[in-house]
Design a protein around this motif. Structure first.
Motif, PDB file in Angstrom:
ATOM      1  N   THR A 148       0.821  -1.208   0.000  1.00 46.81           N
ATOM      2  CA  THR A 148       0.000   0.000   0.000  1.00 46.81           C
ATOM      3  C   THR A 148       0.853   1.255   0.000  1.00 46.81           C
ATOM      4  O   THR A 148       0.532   2.245  -0.666  1.00 46.81           O
ATOM      5  CB  THR A 148      -0.947   0.002   1.211  1.00 46.81           C
ATOM      6  OG1 THR A 148      -1.789  -1.149   1.127  1.00 46.81           O
ATOM      7  CG2 THR A 148      -1.810   1.252   1.245  1.00 46.81           C
TER       8      THR A 148
ATOM      9  N   THR B  65      -7.187  11.569  -1.951  1.00 50.73           N
ATOM     10  CA  THR B  65      -8.587  11.154  -1.945  1.00 50.73           C
ATOM     11  C   THR B  65      -9.220  11.343  -3.318  1.00 50.73           C
ATOM     12  O   THR B  65      -9.899  10.445  -3.838  1.00 50.73           O
ATOM     13  CB  THR B  65      -9.374  11.968  -0.891  1.00 50.73           C
ATOM     14  OG1 THR B  65      -8.808  11.726   0.396  1.00 50.73           O
ATOM     15  CG2 THR B  65     -10.834  11.567  -0.877  1.00 50.73           C
TER      16      THR B  65
ATOM     17  N   ARG C 170     -14.882   0.130  -0.482  1.00 51.07           N
ATOM     18  CA  ARG C 170     -14.663  -0.146   0.935  1.00 51.07           C
ATOM     19  C   ARG C 170     -13.912  -1.466   1.127  1.00 51.07           C
ATOM     20  O   ARG C 170     -12.969  -1.551   1.915  1.00 51.07           O
ATOM     21  CB  ARG C 170     -16.001  -0.200   1.668  1.00 51.07           C
ATOM     22  CG  ARG C 170     -16.604   1.170   1.950  1.00 51.07           C
ATOM     23  CD  ARG C 170     -17.910   1.023   2.674  1.00 51.07           C
ATOM     24  NE  ARG C 170     -18.481   2.318   3.039  1.00 51.07           N
ATOM     25  CZ  ARG C 170     -19.769   2.590   3.029  1.00 51.07           C
ATOM     26  NH1 ARG C 170     -20.647   1.646   2.681  1.00 51.07           N
ATOM     27  NH2 ARG C 170     -20.203   3.789   3.375  1.00 51.07           N
TER      28      ARG C 170
ATOM     29  N   MET D 118     -10.137  -1.112  -0.198  1.00 54.72           N
ATOM     30  CA  MET D 118      -9.308  -0.216   0.600  1.00 54.72           C
ATOM     31  C   MET D 118      -9.119  -0.731   2.026  1.00 54.72           C
ATOM     32  O   MET D 118      -8.077  -0.500   2.642  1.00 54.72           O
ATOM     33  CB  MET D 118      -9.879   1.198   0.583  1.00 54.72           C
ATOM     34  CG  MET D 118      -9.789   1.851  -0.788  1.00 54.72           C
ATOM     35  SD  MET D 118     -10.316   3.588  -0.834  1.00 54.72           S
ATOM     36  CE  MET D 118      -9.030   4.375   0.144  1.00 54.72           C
ATOM     37  N   ARG D 119     -10.105  -1.445   2.547  1.00 52.27           N
ATOM     38  CA  ARG D 119      -9.920  -2.066   3.858  1.00 52.27           C
ATOM     39  C   ARG D 119      -8.892  -3.185   3.781  1.00 52.27           C
ATOM     40  O   ARG D 119      -8.066  -3.353   4.680  1.00 52.27           O
ATOM     41  CB  ARG D 119     -11.250  -2.609   4.373  1.00 52.27           C
ATOM     42  CG  ARG D 119     -12.211  -1.526   4.870  1.00 52.27           C
ATOM     43  CD  ARG D 119     -13.596  -2.078   5.121  1.00 52.27           C
ATOM     44  NE  ARG D 119     -14.519  -1.044   5.583  1.00 52.27           N
ATOM     45  CZ  ARG D 119     -15.833  -1.202   5.677  1.00 52.27           C
ATOM     46  NH1 ARG D 119     -16.388  -2.374   5.343  1.00 52.27           N
ATOM     47  NH2 ARG D 119     -16.601  -0.215   6.122  1.00 52.27           N
TER      48      ARG D 119
ATOM     49  N   PHE E 116      -5.995   0.908   4.199  1.00 53.58           N
ATOM     50  CA  PHE E 116      -6.037   2.367   4.186  1.00 53.58           C
ATOM     51  C   PHE E 116      -6.734   2.849   5.450  1.00 53.58           C
ATOM     52  O   PHE E 116      -7.583   2.157   6.006  1.00 53.58           O
ATOM     53  CB  PHE E 116      -6.812   2.868   2.965  1.00 53.58           C
ATOM     54  CG  PHE E 116      -6.004   2.999   1.719  1.00 53.58           C
ATOM     55  CD1 PHE E 116      -5.323   4.175   1.426  1.00 53.58           C
ATOM     56  CD2 PHE E 116      -5.915   1.944   0.826  1.00 53.58           C
ATOM     57  CE1 PHE E 116      -4.587   4.304   0.265  1.00 53.58           C
ATOM     58  CE2 PHE E 116      -5.177   2.057  -0.343  1.00 53.58           C
ATOM     59  CZ  PHE E 116      -4.513   3.240  -0.620  1.00 53.58           C
TER      60      PHE E 116
ATOM     61  N   LYS F 168      -9.407   4.504   7.882  1.00 44.04           N
ATOM     62  CA  LYS F 168     -10.860   4.484   7.749  1.00 44.04           C
ATOM     63  C   LYS F 168     -11.394   5.765   7.130  1.00 44.04           C
ATOM     64  O   LYS F 168     -12.299   5.733   6.281  1.00 44.04           O
ATOM     65  CB  LYS F 168     -11.504   4.271   9.124  1.00 44.04           C
ATOM     66  CG  LYS F 168     -13.017   4.199   9.077  1.00 44.04           C
ATOM     67  CD  LYS F 168     -13.613   3.940  10.445  1.00 44.04           C
ATOM     68  CE  LYS F 168     -15.141   3.889  10.390  1.00 44.04           C
ATOM     69  NZ  LYS F 168     -15.736   3.625  11.719  1.00 44.04           N
TER      70      LYS F 168
ATOM     71  N   THR G  48     -10.859   5.898   3.385  1.00 43.65           N
ATOM     72  CA  THR G  48     -11.669   4.840   2.775  1.00 43.65           C
ATOM     73  C   THR G  48     -13.117   5.284   2.629  1.00 43.65           C
ATOM     74  O   THR G  48     -13.734   5.131   1.570  1.00 43.65           O
ATOM     75  CB  THR G  48     -11.600   3.556   3.624  1.00 43.65           C
ATOM     76  OG1 THR G  48     -10.253   3.068   3.633  1.00 43.65           O
ATOM     77  CG2 THR G  48     -12.519   2.473   3.077  1.00 43.65           C
ATOM     78  N   GLU G  49     -13.663   5.849   3.688  1.00 41.75           N
ATOM     79  CA  GLU G  49     -15.057   6.299   3.648  1.00 41.75           C
ATOM     80  C   GLU G  49     -15.242   7.464   2.678  1.00 41.75           C
ATOM     81  O   GLU G  49     -16.254   7.559   1.983  1.00 41.75           O
ATOM     82  CB  GLU G  49     -15.527   6.696   5.052  1.00 41.75           C
ATOM     83  CG  GLU G  49     -15.733   5.496   5.966  1.00 41.75           C
ATOM     84  CD  GLU G  49     -16.701   4.476   5.375  1.00 41.75           C
ATOM     85  OE1 GLU G  49     -17.810   4.869   4.955  1.00 41.75           O
ATOM     86  OE2 GLU G  49     -16.342   3.289   5.295  1.00 41.75           O
TER      87      GLU G  49
ATOM     88  N   ALA H 167     -15.164   6.032  -0.863  1.00 42.38           N
ATOM     89  CA  ALA H 167     -16.394   5.269  -1.080  1.00 42.38           C
ATOM     90  C   ALA H 167     -17.580   6.203  -1.304  1.00 42.38           C
ATOM     91  O   ALA H 167     -18.417   5.967  -2.190  1.00 42.38           O
ATOM     92  CB  ALA H 167     -16.656   4.350   0.109  1.00 42.38           C
TER      93      ALA H 167
END
Length: 487
Positions: free
Chosen positions: A224, A294, A332, A335-336, A340, A342, A345-346, A349
């Motif tokens: 990553t 992002t 999600r 990336m989980r 990455f 949280k 990731t959110e 998403a």
């Protein structure tokens, strides 16, 4: 100044080397020479090495400098004692001592001759005795150049300077041996293509393709870290294309090659893979303050739900209904798995989920309620959503492209107008929790949450209400919900 091929025999500097080294030393801080003199007085070698030499030769100034030496870590600590402003030994197990001097971070690593068994994720750290041995174990020839700090002797045993000038990436030995030692180097090749615009040598590309499955030996964290550097590079398309073409993406980011949907003669549609790379390019073109991790991830992944939602329609059409919903779940999940944080990731998403919202209004006849909801749903992501939606327009039809951009211009104008009147950045109910509890005669609990949500939806639909109107409508709602007796 002198140069050698690593055998220890001085040679003549070419004009290119001479010019490059003069510029290199002109850019080094005084702390470098002071450090070199301390090591020489102690009977040890000290060389600037690797990425530090490469980046200075490329004109990429830096505050973090890398050195290599024959001195063992404990001896390094002795040599910098009383001179360094601070030291740290977090990397001492790998032979590295960190030093802070005059605002510069200096990392000094003992010559390495690491051994890999071809199975484990990390090497067995072994110290070497020669500079040539240390350079030979490095990933690429452009990172296998060194300059002696005191006498300015330039060592380039694998033609790194010539490759640097040609912007070619090749390994000191065979790429197969190099990648077998550390498969992460395959990802690093893609990262350097993205960061520096280098082109890997054909034999490097061939080895990457043949050995791509070896990347599964590497920890997720290291993978990553390289992916992030690649995505934030100056030319991320080049690095991503290399990952896909060699099969590496299939092991680290499998959703990307899946975007290469098969297109037959009866069902024509834009290639989603090429489209996603173009969206990434167009998102980057809108950045104003350096790489936006992002935004770039959202641009790359916004359509990853399309392969799972692809439907062939009668008449030769293709549909991807609800791909934004499926895409949010896939983002999600991936990336989980890549671990990455949280928060990012959110955010990625949610941008994936929202990227089609603008197109749902078709004609561009946005009501005030629709504008409020668009802003409320995007929240702090609104500036990035603006860029993503604009980047997502990749049509080659100039009239259609101009129409879409005009429509989005109008939406942004509407947002600006309502923001002045209603503070759209913070759409909150006209009554707070305390006022709700007092009016309904209830204590803290789920009823207050339901009432708050009702009032927020009301405000999104109608805009700001005065207190009397908000209270009257809340009472009507509470009676309809059976929370109050009819009155």
């Amino acid at each position: 100044m002198s140069v050698s091929d690593g055998s220890g025999t001085p040679g003549r500097l070419t004009a290119l080397q001479q010019t490059a080294l003069v510029e290199l030393f002109a850019g080094f801080p005084a702390a470098v020479q002071e450090l070199g003199e301390r090591f020489a007085a102690g009977g040890h070698e000290l060389h600037l090495v690797g990425g530090t030499v490469r980046d200075f030769l490329l004109g990429r100034a830096q505050d973090d400098l890398d050195f290599t030496t024959d001195a063992r870590p404990e001896r390094v600590l002795e040599l910098v004692a009383g001179w360094a402003e601070a030291t740290w030994d977090t990397g001492i197990d790998f032979g590295t001592v960190g030093v802070l001097k005059q605002g510069h971070r200096l990392e000094i690593t003992t010559f390495r001759a690491d051994l890999y068994d071809g199975q484990s994720r990390n090497p067995a750290v072994t110290y070497g005795d020669t500079l040539l041995g240390d350079l030979q174990r490095r990933d690429f020839a452009v990172n296998a150049m060194a300059v002696s700090v005191v006498d300015r002797h330039f060592t380039d045993p694998f033609g790194g300077l010539a490759q640097l000038a040609a912007r070619v990436l090749d390994t000191p030995g065979t790429p197969e041996d190099s990648f077998r030692d550390d498969p992460l180097r395959m990802l690093r090749a893609a990262r350097f293509a993205a960061q520096l615009g280098f082109t890997p040598a054909p034999r490097v590309v061939a080895a990457m393709a043949a050995m791509s499955a070896q990347i599964t030996r590497i920890t997720v964290e290291r993978v990553t870290a390289e992916l992030v550097k690649l995505i934030e590079g100056r030319y991320p398309r080049a690095g991503l294309t290399l990952l896909v073409d060699t099969g590496l993406a299939g092991h680290v980011l499998p959703e990307l090659p899946r975007l290469r949907l098969q297109i037959d003669e009866h069902h024509q549609h834009k290639d989603v893979y090429d489209h996603s790379l173009m969206v990434l390019d167009q998102a980057i073109a809108q950045e104003t303050d350096g790489p936006d991790r992002t935004l770039r991830l959202a641009a790359l992944l916004h359509d990853i739900g399309k392969p799972d939602t692809r439907r062939l329609e009668e008449g030769g059409g293709v549909s991807f209904h609800h791909h934004e919903v499926v895409g949010r779940k896939l983002v999600r999940k991936r990336m989980r798995e890549l671990k990455f944080p949280k928060a990012i990731t959110e955010d990625v998403a949610e941008l994936t989920f929202l990227h089609l919202r603008f197109h749902g209004y078709g004609s561009g006849a946005w009501t005030d309620s629709a504008v409020r909801r668009y802003v409320a749903d995007a929240g702090e992501l609104l500036p990035r959503l603006h860029k993503l939606v604009r980047a997502d327009c990749t049509t080659r039809n100039p009239r259609r492209k101009a129409a879409l951009q005009r429509s989005y211009d109008q939406l942004e104008e509407r947002i600006a107008e309502l923001s002045v009147a209603e503070d759209l950045a913070r759409v909150r109910p006209d009554l707070d929790g305390n006022a709700i509890m007092e009016l309904l005669g209830v204590g803290p609990g789920p009823v207050v949450g339901r009432a708050w949500k009702f009032l927020k939806e009301l405000k999104l639909d109608r805009g700001p209400l005065d207190r009397d109107e908000a209270e009257a409508l809340l009472l009507v709602w509470a009676r309809e919900q059976g929370l109050l007796p009819p009155g």
